[in-house]
Each structure stands twice: as C-alpha cells, then as structure tokens.
Design a protein around this motif. Structure first.
Motif, PDB file in Angstrom:
ATOM      1  N   GLU A 179      -3.802   1.347   7.233  1.00  0.00           N
ATOM      2  CA  GLU A 179      -4.394   2.684   7.089  1.00  0.00           C
ATOM      3  C   GLU A 179      -3.381   3.809   7.308  1.00  0.00           C
ATOM      4  O   GLU A 179      -3.650   4.951   6.943  1.00  0.00           O
ATOM      5  CB  GLU A 179      -5.596   2.843   8.010  1.00  0.00           C
ATOM      6  CG  GLU A 179      -6.816   2.104   7.479  1.00  0.00           C
ATOM      7  CD  GLU A 179      -8.055   2.271   8.338  1.00  0.00           C
ATOM      8  OE1 GLU A 179      -7.938   2.554   9.552  1.00  0.00           O
ATOM      9  OE2 GLU A 179      -9.161   2.110   7.784  1.00  0.00           O
ATOM     10  N   LEU A 223     -12.394   4.263  -4.430  1.00  0.00           N
ATOM     11  CA  LEU A 223     -11.069   3.656  -4.479  1.00  0.00           C
ATOM     12  C   LEU A 223     -10.680   3.210  -5.879  1.00  0.00           C
ATOM     13  O   LEU A 223      -9.488   3.064  -6.175  1.00  0.00           O
ATOM     14  CB  LEU A 223     -10.984   2.481  -3.492  1.00  0.00           C
ATOM     15  CG  LEU A 223     -11.153   2.884  -2.031  1.00  0.00           C
ATOM     16  CD1 LEU A 223     -11.241   1.658  -1.146  1.00  0.00           C
ATOM     17  CD2 LEU A 223     -10.008   3.790  -1.595  1.00  0.00           C
ATOM     18  N   ILE A 233      -2.073  -2.366  -4.689  1.00  0.00           N
ATOM     19  CA  ILE A 233      -3.272  -2.919  -4.058  1.00  0.00           C
ATOM     20  C   ILE A 233      -2.905  -4.295  -3.535  1.00  0.00           C
ATOM     21  O   ILE A 233      -2.401  -5.140  -4.286  1.00  0.00           O
ATOM     22  CB  ILE A 233      -4.423  -3.040  -5.077  1.00  0.00           C
ATOM     23  CG1 ILE A 233      -4.830  -1.668  -5.601  1.00  0.00           C
ATOM     24  CG2 ILE A 233      -5.616  -3.770  -4.455  1.00  0.00           C
ATOM     25  CD1 ILE A 233      -5.802  -1.717  -6.782  1.00  0.00           C
ATOM     26  N   LEU A 286     -15.810  -0.969  -3.888  1.00  0.00           N
ATOM     27  CA  LEU A 286     -14.605  -0.172  -4.099  1.00  0.00           C
ATOM     28  C   LEU A 286     -14.921   1.099  -4.891  1.00  0.00           C
ATOM     29  O   LEU A 286     -14.399   2.168  -4.590  1.00  0.00           O
ATOM     30  CB  LEU A 286     -13.529  -0.994  -4.807  1.00  0.00           C
ATOM     31  CG  LEU A 286     -12.980  -2.197  -4.032  1.00  0.00           C
ATOM     32  CD1 LEU A 286     -12.023  -3.006  -4.896  1.00  0.00           C
ATOM     33  CD2 LEU A 286     -12.318  -1.771  -2.729  1.00  0.00           C
ATOM     34  N   GLY A 322      -2.808   4.023   3.451  1.00  0.00           N
ATOM     35  CA  GLY A 322      -3.887   4.047   2.460  1.00  0.00           C
ATOM     36  C   GLY A 322      -5.137   3.399   3.009  1.00  0.00           C
ATOM     37  O   GLY A 322      -5.279   3.200   4.209  1.00  0.00           O
ATOM     38  N   ALA A 323      -6.016   3.045   2.112  1.00  0.00           N
ATOM     39  CA  ALA A 323      -7.310   2.489   2.502  1.00  0.00           C
ATOM     40  C   ALA A 323      -7.198   1.012   2.882  1.00  0.00           C
ATOM     41  O   ALA A 323      -6.375   0.270   2.347  1.00  0.00           O
ATOM     42  CB  ALA A 323      -8.318   2.650   1.364  1.00  0.00           C
ATOM     43  N   THR A 380       0.835  -1.201   0.000  1.00  0.00           N
ATOM     44  CA  THR A 380       0.000   0.000   0.000  1.00  0.00           C
ATOM     45  C   THR A 380       0.871   1.252   0.000  1.00  0.00           C
ATOM     46  O   THR A 380       0.612   2.201  -0.756  1.00  0.00           O
ATOM     47  CB  THR A 380      -0.931  -0.009   1.234  1.00  0.00           C
ATOM     48  OG1 THR A 380      -1.722  -1.195   1.196  1.00  0.00           O
ATOM     49  CG2 THR A 380      -1.843   1.204   1.254  1.00  0.00           C
TER      50      THR A 380
END
Length: 157
Positions: A76, A153, A55, A148, A79-80, A50
C-alpha cells in the motif's frame, strides 16, 4: 490473470507460491519463521511490481494474519492491495490434493503443515471472500473482476 492481461494497459505478474518457493526461497523450510520470510519476499516483489505500475497477483498460502498485514502495508506504500480469501474447507483441500501433501501431513511425515498441524488465520476482513466449493473457476474469477471494478481499480467491461 488472463482476463486482466486481455484488458491491457498494465503488465500483470503472477507470483505463484510454489514457483516463488522454488526460485526465490528454495533454501527455506516450512517453519513459521521461514513461511513468514517467504511471504515477506513475495510481498516485497509485489510492492516493486506495484511501484512500477504493474499488477501483482500473489497466490501463496499465507497462513498468518500478522504477516499478511505487514505485506499489505508494504504494497500500500505504492498502490492498492486487495486481499482475496479463497475460502475452501480443509476437507475440500484434502480432496483436491494432487501432490499428496495433506495425506503425508496426516501421517505425520510433514511437520508444521498449514491447516493440519499448524494454524491458518482465516482473514477477518478481506476485500473479497470467494467460496470455491461447488462454484466453477470462471465464476470465481468473475467475482474478483467485479470487486476490482467496484473499487475503481479496473474499468468496467
């Protein structure tokens, strides 16, 4: 994973639980401590992916809520994090069991087996819960992509 790769733009890595266990955690057993450590290792690798713009699709059995929460915090930071609960009854897991592990656990030959002799903390508030019984895999994947997209995202197709 294939659908995300087809979209392009970002590298996609699958961290499959069995493959990670074989290559990064082969010295670990299945005690609570060792399962936690295995999931933390997966989380660390996911956070690095990330951090570098990729991904990470993580596909282990992550039975403990506290460990999932810690991994969420690690990822986190960069990122997500999207928790997808693949909701499947224990009966269906046993029916699908290609390796015969549930049978061995029921016979007492495997100790501390998730869902049989060790608990599984059902996620309280995942971003998405996908029911897998009587739903084909393409439909499940589509549900993930829609989530997503709704979270901003990935771009809508």
């Amino acid at each position: 994973m294939v659908k995300l790769m087809e979209m392009g733009g970002r590298p996609v890595t699958l961290l499959d639980g069995d493959i990670v266990r074989k290559n990064l955690s082969s010295e670990l057993g299945f005690s609570k401590e060792h399962r936690d450590l295995n999931i933390r290792r997966i989380g660390y690798v996911a956070s690095e992916i990330t951090k570098n713009g990729g991904i990470a699709i993580c596909a282990p059995i992550a039975p403990y809520a506290t460990t999932r929460r810690a991994v969420r915090e690690d990822v986190e930071a960069f990122g997500a994090f999207v928790e997808v609960h693949v909701a499947t009854s224990i009966e269906e897991c046993e029916r699908r069991d290609r390796k015969g592990l549930y049978k061995l656990a029921r016979e007492g030959k495997i100790k501390e087996f998730t869902g049989i002799s060790d608990p599984y903390d059902v996620p309280a508030s995942p971003e998405l819960s996908v029911e897998t019984e009587n739903v084909d895999v393409d439909n499940c994947a589509h549900q993930v992509l829609l989530k997503l997209e709704s979270m901003g995202l990935i771009a809508a197709n």
